[in-house]
Design a protein around this motif. Structure first.
Motif, short mmCIF file in Angstrom:
data_model
loop_
_atom_site.label_atom_id
_atom_site.label_comp_id
_atom_site.label_asym_id
_atom_site.label_seq_id
_atom_site.Cartn_x
_atom_site.Cartn_y
_atom_site.Cartn_z
N GLN A 81 0.83 -1.20 0.00
CA GLN A 81 0.00 0.00 0.00
C GLN A 81 0.87 1.25 0.00
O GLN A 81 1.97 1.24 0.55
N VAL A 82 0.33 2.29 -0.60
CA VAL A 82 0.88 3.63 -0.49
C VAL A 82 -0.22 4.45 0.15
O VAL A 82 -1.33 4.53 -0.39
N ALA A 83 0.06 4.97 1.34
CA ALA A 83 -0.97 5.60 2.17
C ALA A 83 -2.05 4.54 2.39
O ALA A 83 -1.73 3.45 2.84
N ASP A 84 -3.29 4.81 2.07
CA ASP A 84 -4.35 3.82 2.25
C ASP A 84 -4.76 3.15 0.94
O ASP A 84 -5.75 2.44 0.89
N GLN A 85 -3.98 3.36 -0.12
CA GLN A 85 -4.33 2.81 -1.42
C GLN A 85 -3.53 1.53 -1.69
O GLN A 85 -2.31 1.54 -1.69
N VAL A 86 -4.26 0.43 -1.93
CA VAL A 86 -3.62 -0.84 -2.26
C VAL A 86 -3.04 -0.73 -3.66
O VAL A 86 -3.72 -0.31 -4.60
N ARG A 87 -1.78 -1.12 -3.80
CA ARG A 87 -1.12 -1.09 -5.11
C ARG A 87 -0.86 -2.50 -5.65
O ARG A 87 -0.81 -2.70 -6.85
N LEU A 88 -0.68 -3.48 -4.75
CA LEU A 88 -0.43 -4.86 -5.15
C LEU A 88 -0.99 -5.77 -4.07
O LEU A 88 -0.89 -5.46 -2.89
N GLN A 89 -1.59 -6.87 -4.51
CA GLN A 89 -2.02 -7.90 -3.56
C GLN A 89 -1.74 -9.26 -4.18
O GLN A 89 -1.78 -9.41 -5.40
N ALA A 90 -1.43 -10.24 -3.32
CA ALA A 90 -1.11 -11.58 -3.80
C ALA A 90 -1.31 -12.57 -2.68
O ALA A 90 -1.35 -12.22 -1.50
N SER A 91 -1.43 -13.82 -3.06
CA SER A 91 -1.49 -14.91 -2.09
C SER A 91 -0.38 -15.89 -2.43
O SER A 91 0.13 -15.92 -3.55
N GLY A 92 0.00 -16.68 -1.45
CA GLY A 92 1.09 -17.63 -1.66
C GLY A 92 1.04 -18.75 -0.66
O GLY A 92 0.12 -18.85 0.15
N ARG A 93 2.08 -19.59 -0.76
CA ARG A 93 2.18 -20.75 0.14
C ARG A 93 3.62 -20.88 0.59
O ARG A 93 4.55 -20.79 -0.21
N ALA A 94 3.77 -21.08 1.87
CA ALA A 94 5.10 -21.24 2.47
C ALA A 94 5.40 -22.71 2.68
O ALA A 94 4.50 -23.53 2.86
N VAL A 95 6.68 -23.03 2.66
CA VAL A 95 7.14 -24.38 3.02
C VAL A 95 8.29 -24.25 3.99
O VAL A 95 8.93 -23.24 4.08
#
Length: 95
Positions: A81-95
């Protein structure tokens, strides 16, 4: 959990990307995501990053906040985010 970073206007990664309207490259943002993951979740790897959505560009000089949601571990979500604006979102998986 959140991290903050800022890409300088004269940073080599933004030079020529794009002339007369520089933006921070998506590859640089994803590298920041991976570095943040490694710092936050030492001993684990980000096995995959999917559903990456670039919502708006990050401009050089902007303060970016990177936040993790690991409430459904090993599934993780990340938001830039920049200030309150979302610029990128993603999901993932950890191992």
């Amino acid at each position: 959990m959140s991290d903050k970073f800022r890409v300088a206007k004269n940073s080599p990664c933004v030079q020529g990307h794009f002339p007369d309207g520089a933006i921070v490259p998506g590859a640089y943002l994803l590298a920041q995501v991976h570095a943040s993951f490694s710092d936050r979740f030492a001993g684990h790897e980000l096995a995959e990053l999917k559903k990456v959505k670039f919502i708006a560009p990050v401009l050089p000089g902007e303060a970016v906040t990177l936040s993790w949601d690991d409430s459904k571990w090993p599934a993780v979500k990340v938001v830039l985010q920049v200030a309150d604006q979302v610029r990128l979102q993603a999901s993932g998986r950890a191992v």
